[in-house]
Design a protein around this motif. Structure first.
Motif, PDB file in Angstrom:
ATOM      1  N   LYS A   1       0.833  -1.208   0.000  1.00  0.00           N
ATOM      2  CA  LYS A   1       0.000   0.000   0.000  1.00  0.00           C
ATOM      3  C   LYS A   1       0.869   1.261   0.000  1.00  0.00           C
ATOM      4  O   LYS A   1       0.585   2.216  -0.733  1.00  0.00           O
ATOM      5  N   ARG A   2       1.911   1.265   0.825  1.00  0.00           N
ATOM      6  CA  ARG A   2       2.818   2.428   0.859  1.00  0.00           C
ATOM      7  C   ARG A   2       3.488   2.625  -0.501  1.00  0.00           C
ATOM      8  O   ARG A   2       3.634   3.741  -0.985  1.00  0.00           O
ATOM      9  N   TRP A   3       3.905   1.533  -1.115  1.00  0.00           N
ATOM     10  CA  TRP A   3       4.575   1.597  -2.416  1.00  0.00           C
ATOM     11  C   TRP A   3       3.627   2.147  -3.483  1.00  0.00           C
ATOM     12  O   TRP A   3       4.000   3.009  -4.276  1.00  0.00           O
ATOM     13  N   MET A   4       2.386   1.637  -3.503  1.00  0.00           N
ATOM     14  CA  MET A   4       1.408   2.103  -4.484  1.00  0.00           C
ATOM     15  C   MET A   4       1.093   3.588  -4.266  1.00  0.00           C
ATOM     16  O   MET A   4       0.975   4.352  -5.228  1.00  0.00           O
ATOM     17  N   LYS A   5       0.985   4.013  -3.041  1.00  0.00           N
ATOM     18  CA  LYS A   5       0.722   5.421  -2.736  1.00  0.00           C
ATOM     19  C   LYS A   5       1.884   6.278  -3.225  1.00  0.00           C
ATOM     20  O   LYS A   5       1.684   7.335  -3.819  1.00  0.00           O
ATOM     21  N   PHE A   6       3.099   5.809  -2.984  1.00  0.00           N
ATOM     22  CA  PHE A   6       4.280   6.538  -3.443  1.00  0.00           C
ATOM     23  C   PHE A   6       4.283   6.662  -4.971  1.00  0.00           C
ATOM     24  O   PHE A   6       4.528   7.733  -5.520  1.00  0.00           O
ATOM     25  N   LEU A   7       3.993   5.532  -5.653  1.00  0.00           N
ATOM     26  CA  LEU A   7       3.993   5.557  -7.118  1.00  0.00           C
ATOM     27  C   LEU A   7       2.915   6.496  -7.661  1.00  0.00           C
ATOM     28  O   LEU A   7       3.169   7.267  -8.594  1.00  0.00           O
ATOM     29  N   ARG A   8       1.718   6.450  -7.095  1.00  0.00           N
ATOM     30  CA  ARG A   8       0.644   7.343  -7.545  1.00  0.00           C
ATOM     31  C   ARG A   8       1.055   8.803  -7.380  1.00  0.00           C
ATOM     32  O   ARG A   8       0.837   9.620  -8.255  1.00  0.00           O
ATOM     33  N   LYS A   9       1.653   9.093  -6.258  1.00  0.00           N
ATOM     34  CA  LYS A   9       2.064  10.472  -5.974  1.00  0.00           C
ATOM     35  C   LYS A   9       3.198  10.882  -6.914  1.00  0.00           C
ATOM     36  O   LYS A   9       3.186  11.984  -7.470  1.00  0.00           O
ATOM     37  N   ALA A  10       4.155   9.994  -7.108  1.00  0.00           N
ATOM     38  CA  ALA A  10       5.303  10.301  -7.962  1.00  0.00           C
ATOM     39  C   ALA A  10       4.881  10.492  -9.421  1.00  0.00           C
ATOM     40  O   ALA A  10       5.442  11.322 -10.135  1.00  0.00           O
ATOM     41  N   LEU A  11       3.884   9.725  -9.848  1.00  0.00           N
ATOM     42  CA  LEU A  11       3.421   9.814 -11.226  1.00  0.00           C
ATOM     43  C   LEU A  11       2.296  10.837 -11.407  1.00  0.00           C
ATOM     44  O   LEU A  11       1.820  11.052 -12.519  1.00  0.00           O
ATOM     45  N   GLY A  12       1.881  11.454 -10.309  1.00  0.00           N
ATOM     46  CA  GLY A  12       0.845  12.473 -10.382  1.00  0.00           C
ATOM     47  C   GLY A  12      -0.542  11.911 -10.565  1.00  0.00           C
ATOM     48  O   GLY A  12      -1.413  12.556 -11.130  1.00  0.00           O
ATOM     49  N   HIS A  13      -0.778  10.684 -10.092  1.00  0.00           N
ATOM     50  CA  HIS A  13      -2.079  10.039 -10.258  1.00  0.00           C
ATOM     51  C   HIS A  13      -2.779   9.865  -8.916  1.00  0.00           C
ATOM     52  O   HIS A  13      -3.294   8.801  -8.603  1.00  0.00           O
ATOM     53  N   GLU A  14      -2.840  10.922  -8.117  1.00  0.00           N
ATOM     54  CA  GLU A  14      -3.557  10.848  -6.846  1.00  0.00           C
ATOM     55  C   GLU A  14      -5.029  10.646  -7.148  1.00  0.00           C
ATOM     56  O   GLU A  14      -5.496  10.897  -8.254  1.00  0.00           O
ATOM     57  N   ASP A  15      -5.810  10.233  -6.182  1.00  0.00           N
ATOM     58  CA  ASP A  15      -7.252  10.010  -6.366  1.00  0.00           C
ATOM     59  C   ASP A  15      -7.926  11.257  -6.903  1.00  0.00           C
ATOM     60  O   ASP A  15      -7.676  12.367  -6.453  1.00  0.00           O
ATOM     61  N   ALA A  16      -8.839  11.095  -7.862  1.00  0.00           N
ATOM     62  CA  ALA A  16      -9.565  12.216  -8.440  1.00  0.00           C
ATOM     63  C   ALA A  16     -10.425  12.897  -7.380  1.00  0.00           C
ATOM     64  O   ALA A  16     -10.634  14.093  -7.422  1.00  0.00           O
ATOM     65  N   ASP A  17     -10.896  12.137  -6.398  1.00  0.00           N
ATOM     66  CA  ASP A  17     -11.756  12.691  -5.357  1.00  0.00           C
ATOM     67  C   ASP A  17     -10.992  13.579  -4.395  1.00  0.00           C
ATOM     68  O   ASP A  17     -11.574  14.442  -3.745  1.00  0.00           O
ATOM     69  N   SER A  18      -9.694  13.386  -4.281  1.00  0.00           N
ATOM     70  CA  SER A  18      -8.938  14.112  -3.277  1.00  0.00           C
ATOM     71  C   SER A  18      -8.637  15.543  -3.692  1.00  0.00           C
ATOM     72  O   SER A  18      -8.267  16.360  -2.863  1.00  0.00           O
ATOM     73  N   GLY A  19      -8.759  15.857  -4.978  1.00  0.00           N
ATOM     74  CA  GLY A  19      -8.474  17.211  -5.438  1.00  0.00           C
ATOM     75  C   GLY A  19      -6.994  17.488  -5.580  1.00  0.00           C
ATOM     76  O   GLY A  19      -6.591  18.612  -5.789  1.00  0.00           O
ATOM     77  N   THR A  20      -6.173  16.453  -5.436  1.00  0.00           N
ATOM     78  CA  THR A  20      -4.728  16.620  -5.610  1.00  0.00           C
ATOM     79  C   THR A  20      -4.292  15.812  -6.805  1.00  0.00           C
ATOM     80  O   THR A  20      -4.996  14.939  -7.281  1.00  0.00           O
ATOM     81  N   GLY A  21      -3.146  16.083  -7.289  1.00  0.00           N
ATOM     82  CA  GLY A  21      -2.635  15.365  -8.441  1.00  0.00           C
ATOM     83  C   GLY A  21      -3.273  15.847  -9.730  1.00  0.00           C
ATOM     84  O   GLY A  21      -4.127  16.719  -9.740  1.00  0.00           O
ATOM     85  N   ARG A  22      -2.878  15.308 -10.860  1.00  0.00           N
ATOM     86  CA  ARG A  22      -3.340  15.763 -12.169  1.00  0.00           C
ATOM     87  C   ARG A  22      -4.810  15.457 -12.409  1.00  0.00           C
ATOM     88  O   ARG A  22      -5.500  16.182 -13.102  1.00  0.00           O
ATOM     89  N   ALA A  23      -5.303  14.315 -11.857  1.00  0.00           N
ATOM     90  CA  ALA A  23      -6.686  13.932 -12.128  1.00  0.00           C
ATOM     91  C   ALA A  23      -7.665  14.957 -11.565  1.00  0.00           C
ATOM     92  O   ALA A  23      -8.760  15.124 -12.080  1.00  0.00           O
ATOM     93  N   GLY A  24      -7.299  15.668 -10.511  1.00  0.00           N
ATOM     94  CA  GLY A  24      -8.188  16.626  -9.887  1.00  0.00           C
ATOM     95  C   GLY A  24      -8.054  18.020 -10.446  1.00  0.00           C
ATOM     96  O   GLY A  24      -8.820  18.907 -10.101  1.00  0.00           O
TER      97      GLY A  24
END
Length: 150
Positions: A124-147
């Motif tokens: 889970k920590r690794w996947m969270k790191f990868l999402r953050k590093a690639l800019g693919h945070e959850d669309a619902d969170s309002g962070t990252g490129r998806a938001g």
């Protein structure tokens, strides 16, 4: 001891859930040696898992307890004791079973479950790191490129 009394004691020992509400004996004589069983079990149980240095000691204790359980049960089966002695032996067998259950719960299954939980948390920590590093945070969170809107 009468036959029906012997059968009743043996049935009590083998009954599913016989250890529910039963107490671990304070001390018990196993192989001619007195063991402070209750304090031993609580000392080991307090640690949640068996430390590598204690594993052999615990395994030897479980082996000795199983042997003692069998010997006491056989004394009842053979009918070589009075009914009162048989009741005392049955109580001791149930107490031994309770101690064995407590010690068995700390076996390798606990270590495996702990290892699986740790691996899952690592993933889970690794996947969270990868999402953050690639800019693919959850669309619902309002962070990252998806938001973000371009």
């Amino acid at each position: 001891m009468r036959e029906f009394e012997r059968k009743r004691l043996l049935e009590r020992i083998e009954r599913e859930g016989a250890t529910v509400g039963a107490a671990i004996p304070d001390s018990i004589i196993v192989q001619g040696e007195e063991i402070e069983l209750q304090s031993f079990v609580f000392e080991i149980k307090r640690r949640d898992t068996i430390p590598p240095g204690e594993r052999e000691r615990v395994e030897q204790a479980k082996t000795n307890l199983r042997r003692e359980r069998l010997q006491r049960k056989q004394r009842i089966e053979n009918g070589e004791v009075s009914y009162e002695e048989g009741q005392t032996l049955a109580d001791a067998v149930i107490g031994i079973d309770r101690a064995l259950n407590a010690l068995e719960q700390l076996g390798p299954a606990d270590l495996e479950a702990e290892q699986r939980a740790q691996q899952t948390a690592d993933q889970k920590r690794w996947m969270k790191f990868l999402r953050k590093a690639l800019g693919h945070e959850d669309a619902d969170s309002g962070t990252g490129r998806a938001g973000r809107s371009l």
